[in-house]
Design a protein around this motif. Structure first.
Motif, short mmCIF file in Angstrom:
data_model
loop_
_atom_site.label_atom_id
_atom_site.label_comp_id
_atom_site.label_asym_id
_atom_site.label_seq_id
_atom_site.Cartn_x
_atom_site.Cartn_y
_atom_site.Cartn_z
N UNK A 46 23.30 83.54 -22.11
CA UNK A 46 23.68 83.43 -23.52
C UNK A 46 24.23 82.04 -23.77
N UNK A 47 23.81 81.46 -24.90
CA UNK A 47 24.30 80.13 -25.24
C UNK A 47 24.07 79.85 -26.71
N UNK A 48 24.79 78.87 -27.21
CA UNK A 48 24.54 78.35 -28.54
C UNK A 48 23.95 76.97 -28.36
N UNK A 49 22.82 76.73 -29.03
CA UNK A 49 22.13 75.44 -28.94
C UNK A 49 22.41 74.64 -30.20
N UNK A 50 22.85 73.41 -29.99
CA UNK A 50 23.13 72.48 -31.08
C UNK A 50 22.12 71.35 -31.01
N UNK A 51 21.51 71.03 -32.12
CA UNK A 51 20.60 69.89 -32.20
C UNK A 51 21.39 68.69 -32.72
N UNK A 52 21.35 67.60 -31.94
CA UNK A 52 22.16 66.43 -32.25
C UNK A 52 21.26 65.19 -32.23
N UNK A 53 20.98 64.59 -33.39
CA UNK A 53 20.17 63.37 -33.41
C UNK A 53 20.97 62.17 -32.90
N UNK A 54 20.28 61.30 -32.17
CA UNK A 54 20.93 60.08 -31.69
C UNK A 54 19.85 59.03 -31.38
N UNK A 55 19.91 57.93 -32.08
CA UNK A 55 19.06 56.75 -31.80
C UNK A 55 17.58 57.09 -31.68
N UNK A 56 17.07 57.85 -32.62
CA UNK A 56 15.64 58.15 -32.65
C UNK A 56 15.19 59.34 -31.83
N UNK A 57 16.10 60.00 -31.15
CA UNK A 57 15.80 61.22 -30.40
C UNK A 57 16.67 62.35 -30.90
N UNK A 58 16.24 63.57 -30.65
CA UNK A 58 17.07 64.73 -30.96
C UNK A 58 17.43 65.42 -29.66
N UNK A 59 18.71 65.44 -29.36
CA UNK A 59 19.23 66.09 -28.16
C UNK A 59 19.49 67.54 -28.46
N UNK B 28 6.85 60.96 -22.22
CA UNK B 28 6.40 60.44 -20.93
C UNK B 28 7.60 60.41 -19.98
N UNK B 29 7.34 60.42 -18.68
CA UNK B 29 8.44 60.45 -17.71
C UNK B 29 9.27 59.18 -17.73
N UNK B 30 8.70 58.07 -18.20
CA UNK B 30 9.44 56.80 -18.22
C UNK B 30 9.86 56.38 -19.62
N UNK B 31 9.84 57.32 -20.57
CA UNK B 31 10.24 57.00 -21.94
C UNK B 31 11.70 56.56 -21.98
N UNK B 32 11.96 55.45 -22.65
CA UNK B 32 13.32 54.93 -22.78
C UNK B 32 14.09 55.71 -23.85
N UNK B 33 15.39 55.81 -23.66
CA UNK B 33 16.25 56.44 -24.66
C UNK B 33 17.65 55.84 -24.54
N UNK B 34 18.38 55.90 -25.64
CA UNK B 34 19.75 55.39 -25.65
C UNK B 34 20.70 56.52 -25.28
N UNK B 35 21.62 56.24 -24.36
CA UNK B 35 22.59 57.24 -23.92
C UNK B 35 23.75 57.33 -24.92
#
Length: 156
Positions: A87-100, A121-128
């Motif tokens: 059981x969990x609650x999922x939150x969608x959080x946009x950040x720098x062009x991605x949705x976490x 892709x496995x090497x897609x860049x993203x901002x932390x």
């Protein structure tokens, strides 16, 4: 053929909460105990899905997902699930062009908060984001199927 490419991280702090775009309650269980293939039933708000996943190959694996009636999902979870429910609650959080997707676990996994990012892709860049902690993509303890059988509350 569907392929899931996903990175998973621990979450530190609460800084993500003011960026939430959406939240949904999830309940899921597993219909197999096979290490090569996972068959999952998930109720996601007012919808349900049956998902088949292959074994992980790094951060990618085969994934096929199909909508099913919620009533069927409830029956499958009640009658055929071989694992305890997650059981969990999922939150969608946009950040720098991605949705976490941030999962705040409940029940036997309460206290665990994970962030997942699906990539193309496995090497897609993203901002932390600032609230992102250690990566646990390769740690099988954090796979949902393993959290069903070995919940976070029982970890040493």
């Amino acid at each position: 053929m569907g392929v899931e490419i996903e990175r998973k991280f621990l979450v530190v702090g609460e800084g993500w909460r003011d960026q939430v775009e959406d939240e949904t309650r999830l309940v899921q269980g597993y219909l197999t105990e096979d290490a090569r293939t996972t068959v999952r039933v998930r109720i996601h708000g007012e919808t349900a899905r049956l998902t088949l996943k292959g074994a992980s190959r790094g951060i990618s694996r085969l994934e096929f997902e199909y909508p099913i009636p919620v009533e069927d999902a409830e029956t499958l979870l009640r009658e055929l699930a071989v694992s305890p429910l997650v059981e969990k609650t999922r939150y969608r959080v946009p950040h720098a062009g991605h949705v976490w997707e941030l999962d705040v676990f409940a029940g036997a996994n309460a206290g665990l908060v994970l962030a997942e990012l699906e990539l193309t892709t496995v090497d897609e860049a993203f901002e932390r984001p600032d609230w992102l902690g250690a990566e646990v993509s390769d740690d099988p303890r954090y796979f949902n199927v393993n959290l069903a059988w070995h919940p976070y509350r029982d970890w040493p």
